[in-house]
Motif scaffolding. Structure first.
Motif, PDB file in Angstrom:
ATOM      1  N   LYS A   1       0.854  -1.249   0.133  1.00 26.71           N
ATOM      2  CA  LYS A   1      -0.061   0.172   0.041  1.00 26.71           C
ATOM      3  C   LYS A   1       0.797   1.122  -0.097  1.00 26.71           C
TER       4      LYS A   1
ATOM      5  N   GLU B   1      -5.159 -10.498  -4.694  1.00 19.70           N
ATOM      6  CA  GLU B   1      -5.916  -9.344  -4.037  1.00 19.70           C
ATOM      7  C   GLU B   1      -5.012  -8.206  -3.816  1.00 19.70           C
TER       8      GLU B   1
ATOM      9  N   ASP C   1      -6.001  -4.368  -4.634  1.00 16.89           N
ATOM     10  CA  ASP C   1      -5.845  -3.225  -3.401  1.00 16.89           C
ATOM     11  C   ASP C   1      -4.978  -2.147  -3.842  1.00 16.89           C
TER      12      ASP C   1
ATOM     13  N   THR D   1      -6.101   1.723  -4.122  1.00 20.15           N
ATOM     14  CA  THR D   1      -5.503   2.900  -3.516  1.00 20.15           C
ATOM     15  C   THR D   1      -5.115   3.699  -4.459  1.00 20.15           C
TER      16      THR D   1
END
Ligand code: SAH
Length: 348
Positions: A268, A304, A308, A312
């Motif tokens: 992230k 996944e 993600d 983001t």
């Protein structure tokens, strides 16, 4: 004396060539159309130029071609990978992709590559040589001939670093988009580079309408240098700076390619750092699930994590898509088919 490849010459140069043989200028224009519009592969297919002239021409020139060594078609039948051999026996790969909006071909610009990215199969045995403009065009002409279908998009994203073969690449783009040739609009041509900043600046000055794609694969220099040796020469700062100039100067949006490597660049924090770099820049990010290459130790990010990462970026106002996977069942990662073939023939 080695014969020169007629497919690599511009229309103006072809006019000069025919005049050297005492022919009129318009014969040069006709010859150009035979080579690039009708895409003849033999002088004997040319009907409106004199036999004597063609015989003389063939003493000093040839019409280069590529020969299909192997073709692999994906299960869904929407992608095919070709292994081509050239006059000197060198091998290159091209990929044919069928989309609703037209057909694309991804071509190679060099035999091998000297950029050394650690996840890539093309660079495993270094650079053998660069391709001529004619050899780049031949991949497209041969695929059109073989499939009987028209190519509308060309992507220079196969083996090799196109900007490490600058002059031939430019010649190729001009021939490809020439209205008396195959006439592919520059807007339908994409060139992908690992980020050779000096050459990008030079390309910008050419004022072409092509799409420039930059292989970024990391949000900062520290990570980028782990997988891409070129990142030691040019910083990510310099890349973004030249990209800003490029979009302003040409009005064209930049594409960043970002291959997702498990545990390396797919967190992230990486997505946030990338989004902040892209702020205010006319760009688009293409996430590519890594194609695992058996000689390389990199692994593909988990589904996944890719999802993600995309979310983001979107939340942070960055244009992003995940590349539709085509042809992963046919070893469509650059250089894989060639390596496999060479291993097999070496062990025979
Ligand atoms: N040298 C040019 C073009 C060739 S590679 C460049 O670096 O852009 C085309 C794209 O595929 C590049 O973004 C490259 O980094 C990426 N690539 C190479 N090997 C890959 C692999 N195994 N999986 C996913 N992407 C890969």
């Amino acid at each position: 004396m080695e014969r020169k490849d007629l497919r690599s010459f511009t229309e103006e140069e072809m006019i000069g060539i025919v005049q050297e043989y005492g022919e009129k200028a318009f014969r040069g224009k006709q010859l150009f159309e035979w080579i690039h519009k009708k895409q003849v592969t033999e002088f004997s297919q040319i009907t409106n130029l004199s036999k004597k002239f063609l015989e003389q021409l063939s003493e000093n020139y040839n019409i280069s071609g590529v020969e299909i060594v192997k073709k692999q078609v994906s299960k869904k039948n929407d992608t095919a990978k070709y292994l081509f051999s050239m006059a000197d026996g060198s091998l290159v790969e091209s990929v044919w992709m069928k989309y609703h909006h037209g057909n694309s071909v991804c071509i190679s610009s060099q035999v091998g590559c000297r950029m050394g990215c650690t996840f890539c199969a093309s660079t495993l045995s270094g650079l053998k040589r660069s391709l001529t403009a004619g050899e780049m065009l031949s991949q497209i002409y041969e695929i059109q001939r073989e499939t009987g279908e028209r190519v509308s998009n060309v992507i220079v994203m196969g083996m090799g670093e196109p900007l490490d073969n600058y002059d031939n690449l430019l010649r190729f783009i001009r021939l490809l988009s020439h209205d008396k040739g195959i006439n592919i609009s520059q807007r339908n041509i994409t060139v992908s580079t690992c980020g050779l900043v000096d050459q990008i600046r030079r390309l910008m000055e050419e004022k072409l309408q092509i799409t420039l794609a930059i292989s970024l694969h990391a949000p900062n220099d520290e990570i980028r240098r782990q997988t891409m040796p070129v990142a030691k020469k040019y910083s990510i700062e310099e890349i973004f700076s030249v990209c800003r100039e490029y979009t302003e100067y040409t009005g064209r949006r930049i594409t960043f390619e970002y291959s997702m490597i498990d545990g390396v660049n797919d967190g992230k924090a990486h997505a946030l750092e990338l989004a902040s770099r892209c702020r205010g820049l006319n760009c688009h990010i293409n996430l590519i699930p890594l194609n695992e290459v058996k000689e390389r130790k990199c692994h593909r990010s988990k589904e996944e994590n890719i999802r993600d990462f995309k979310i983001t970026l979107e939340k942070n106002h960055t244009n992003v898509t995940i590349r539709r996977e085509m042809g992963s069942d046919i070893d469509a990662a650059c250089g894989q088919l060639r390596n496999q073939y060479m291993e097999q023939t070496n062990s025979d």
